[in-house]
Structure formats: C-alpha cells, structure tokens
Design a protein around this motif. Structure first.
Motif, mmCIF file in Angstrom:
data_model
loop_
_atom_site.group_PDB
_atom_site.id
_atom_site.type_symbol
_atom_site.label_atom_id
_atom_site.label_comp_id
_atom_site.label_asym_id
_atom_site.label_seq_id
_atom_site.Cartn_x
_atom_site.Cartn_y
_atom_site.Cartn_z
ATOM 1 N N MET A 1 -1.245 -3.122 1.391
ATOM 2 C CA MET A 1 -0.419 -2.129 2.016
ATOM 3 C C MET A 1 -0.628 -0.808 1.281
ATOM 4 N N LEU A 2 -0.692 0.255 2.060
ATOM 5 C CA LEU A 2 -0.857 1.591 1.508
ATOM 6 C C LEU A 2 0.317 2.463 1.942
ATOM 7 N N TYR A 3 0.677 3.389 1.079
ATOM 8 C CA TYR A 3 1.768 4.317 1.363
ATOM 9 C C TYR A 3 1.244 5.740 1.259
ATOM 10 N N LEU A 4 1.692 6.602 2.161
ATOM 11 C CA LEU A 4 1.327 8.010 2.146
ATOM 12 C C LEU A 4 2.579 8.820 1.822
ATOM 13 N N ILE A 5 2.529 9.496 0.673
ATOM 14 C CA ILE A 5 3.645 10.334 0.240
ATOM 15 C C ILE A 5 3.264 11.768 0.577
ATOM 16 N N ARG A 6 4.122 12.431 1.351
ATOM 17 C CA ARG A 6 3.836 13.803 1.796
ATOM 18 C C ARG A 6 4.833 14.776 1.172
ATOM 19 N N PRO A 7 4.376 16.005 0.927
ATOM 20 C CA PRO A 7 5.274 17.011 0.351
ATOM 21 C C PRO A 7 6.485 17.338 1.232
ATOM 22 N N GLN A 8 6.401 17.040 2.515
ATOM 23 C CA GLN A 8 7.541 17.280 3.414
ATOM 24 C C GLN A 8 8.643 16.244 3.217
ATOM 25 N N GLN A 9 8.522 15.510 2.123
ATOM 26 C CA GLN A 9 9.483 14.474 1.732
ATOM 27 C C GLN A 9 9.547 13.327 2.727
ATOM 28 N N THR A 10 8.363 12.848 3.096
ATOM 29 C CA THR A 10 8.268 11.657 3.931
ATOM 30 C C THR A 10 7.383 10.633 3.233
ATOM 31 N N VAL A 11 7.644 9.390 3.538
ATOM 32 C CA VAL A 11 6.815 8.286 3.056
ATOM 33 C C VAL A 11 6.495 7.418 4.267
ATOM 34 N N ASP A 12 5.209 7.218 4.491
ATOM 35 C CA ASP A 12 4.757 6.374 5.586
ATOM 36 C C ASP A 12 3.905 5.245 5.013
ATOM 37 N N TRP A 13 3.633 4.245 5.825
ATOM 38 C CA TRP A 13 2.856 3.105 5.359
ATOM 39 C C TRP A 13 1.885 2.658 6.445
ATOM 40 N N VAL A 14 0.870 1.945 6.007
ATOM 41 C CA VAL A 14 -0.070 1.315 6.921
ATOM 42 C C VAL A 14 -0.463 -0.016 6.276
ATOM 43 N N ASP A 15 -0.595 -1.020 7.104
ATOM 44 C CA ASP A 15 -0.914 -2.359 6.608
ATOM 45 C C ASP A 15 -2.430 -2.530 6.523
ATOM 46 N N LEU A 16 -2.991 -1.948 5.473
ATOM 47 C CA LEU A 16 -4.416 -2.064 5.205
ATOM 48 C C LEU A 16 -4.610 -2.540 3.771
ATOM 49 N N PRO A 17 -5.702 -3.254 3.517
ATOM 50 C CA PRO A 17 -5.957 -3.727 2.150
ATOM 51 C C PRO A 17 -6.222 -2.551 1.202
ATOM 52 N N HIS A 18 -5.971 -2.795 -0.060
ATOM 53 C CA HIS A 18 -6.137 -1.766 -1.081
ATOM 54 C C HIS A 18 -7.565 -1.253 -1.173
ATOM 55 N N HIS A 19 -8.521 -2.094 -0.838
ATOM 56 C CA HIS A 19 -9.911 -1.655 -0.996
ATOM 57 C C HIS A 19 -10.263 -0.488 -0.083
ATOM 58 N N PHE A 20 -9.508 -0.296 1.013
ATOM 59 C CA PHE A 20 -9.721 0.881 1.850
ATOM 60 C C PHE A 20 -9.472 2.154 1.038
ATOM 61 N N ALA A 21 -8.420 2.133 0.234
ATOM 62 C CA ALA A 21 -8.113 3.285 -0.614
ATOM 63 C C ALA A 21 -9.185 3.463 -1.679
ATOM 64 N N ASP A 22 -9.674 2.360 -2.221
ATOM 65 C CA ASP A 22 -10.713 2.439 -3.246
ATOM 66 C C ASP A 22 -11.999 3.045 -2.680
ATOM 67 N N VAL A 23 -12.379 2.633 -1.483
ATOM 68 C CA VAL A 23 -13.581 3.161 -0.840
ATOM 69 C C VAL A 23 -13.404 4.655 -0.548
ATOM 70 N N ALA A 24 -12.260 5.012 -0.015
ATOM 71 C CA ALA A 24 -12.003 6.424 0.289
ATOM 72 C C ALA A 24 -12.018 7.265 -0.980
ATOM 73 N N ALA A 25 -11.478 6.722 -2.058
ATOM 74 C CA ALA A 25 -11.474 7.459 -3.324
ATOM 75 C C ALA A 25 -12.886 7.617 -3.859
ATOM 76 N N GLU A 26 -13.689 6.578 -3.725
ATOM 77 C CA GLU A 26 -15.046 6.622 -4.273
ATOM 78 C C GLU A 26 -15.960 7.546 -3.474
ATOM 79 N N TYR A 27 -15.858 7.484 -2.146
ATOM 80 C CA TYR A 27 -16.790 8.226 -1.294
ATOM 81 C C TYR A 27 -16.195 9.495 -0.678
ATOM 82 N N GLY A 28 -14.883 9.666 -0.818
ATOM 83 C CA GLY A 28 -14.252 10.842 -0.229
ATOM 84 C C GLY A 28 -14.082 10.753 1.276
ATOM 85 N N GLU A 29 -14.385 9.614 1.844
ATOM 86 C CA GLU A 29 -14.237 9.408 3.277
ATOM 87 C C GLU A 29 -13.773 7.987 3.527
#
Length: 159
Positions: free
Chosen positions: A1-29
């Motif tokens: 599960m991933l959470y998106l924290i936004r400066p507009q004081q919202t928190v959203d979530w998406v049910d995706l594995p953590h490795h999606f975040a790792d790939v995005a962090a590594e490749y920027g996409e």
C-alpha cells in the motif's frame, strides 16, 4: 500500500506493492501522482505523517509518496489508542448473574482480567510510542524537505 501526502493537507492511498515506489524512485518514472489515488479513511492529514514522509518518502509532482510500512509506527499507535479509549468490561455481559452463580468469583476474575488487558494496552501504547519516536529521531532527507517547501507545504514543528 502506498500513501500520497499532499501540501493541501490531504492523504490518499492506492493499493499497490511497495516495489512500484522503489521503481519510480530509481528511474524517476512514472510520476506516482498519476496513480489512481483515493482518500484515506483510517487516518487523516497529521503532522506526524508529514514528519515520516520527510524521512522515508519519495517525491512526486503533487506531494510525497510513502510506503505503508513506513507509516506503521504511527497507524498502530492510533489503533491502540482508539482501542484504549473504550475500557474493556467483560463482566458487563448478558446473564452475568447466571455466570456468577455457575462459577462463583466470575465477576471478580473478569474485573481482574479487564485490569490486565488495560495494563497491557498501556504498555503496548508506550512501546509503540517509543518505536514512533525512534523513527522520528532519524534525520530528514534534505531533498524531501525542499520538495515539500517547493510544493507550498508547511513544515511541521518539530520537523
């Protein structure tokens, strides 16, 4: 599960594995802001969530994405605190007088058990608070702090 924290004081979530975040962090996409996010129901925007995001998050175009496991010290503490708000009263059950007749001492033993449960809840809350403090004592990532500021986010105090 991933959470998106936004400066507009919202928190959203998406049910995706953590490795999606790792790939995005590594490749920027891909830009994780493009995922199909939905509002979080179990907790809302909180300075502690921002503080954790500034230590463990991954920037995206609209905020900071955090793995669910990085929020566990906070969410577990919330869960235990919520449970502790409602005292356990196992002796206040239907037919408690019948139980006392069938098993003399049942009411007192139930009260004793309730006290042990309450003490265990308090001890667990203390342990979880220490775990959370340990995570919050880790240094922030300067790039995440700057990213948060660039998006118009207000830094919590303490950071």
């Amino acid at each position: 599960m991933l959470y998106l924290i936004r400066p507009q004081q919202t928190v959203d979530w998406v049910d995706l594995p953590h490795h999606f975040a790792d790939v995005a962090a590594e490749y920027g996409e891909p830009d994780m802001a493009l995922f199909n996010w939905g509002p979080v129901e179990q907790f809302g925007f909180h300075s502690t969530v921002v503080r954790l995001a500034l230590r463990f998050g991954i920037p995206c175009s609209t905020g900071i994405v955090v793995r669910g496991t990085d929020l566990v010290p906070f969410t577990w503490l919330l869960d235990v605190a919520k449970l502790a708000e409602t005292p356990v009263r196992s002796q206040d059950l239907p037919n408690e007088d019948l139980m006392e007749t069938l098993m003399p001492g049942w009411k007192q033993e139930s009260r004793n058990m309730d006290e042990r449960v309450a003490a265990a809840m308090t001890a667990k809350a203390t342990e979880l608070r220490e775990d959370l403090d340990e995570e919050l004592n880790k240094p922030t990532v300067p790039e995440l702090v700057q990213h948060w500021r660039n998006l118009g986010g207000v830094l919590p105090d303490p950071i």
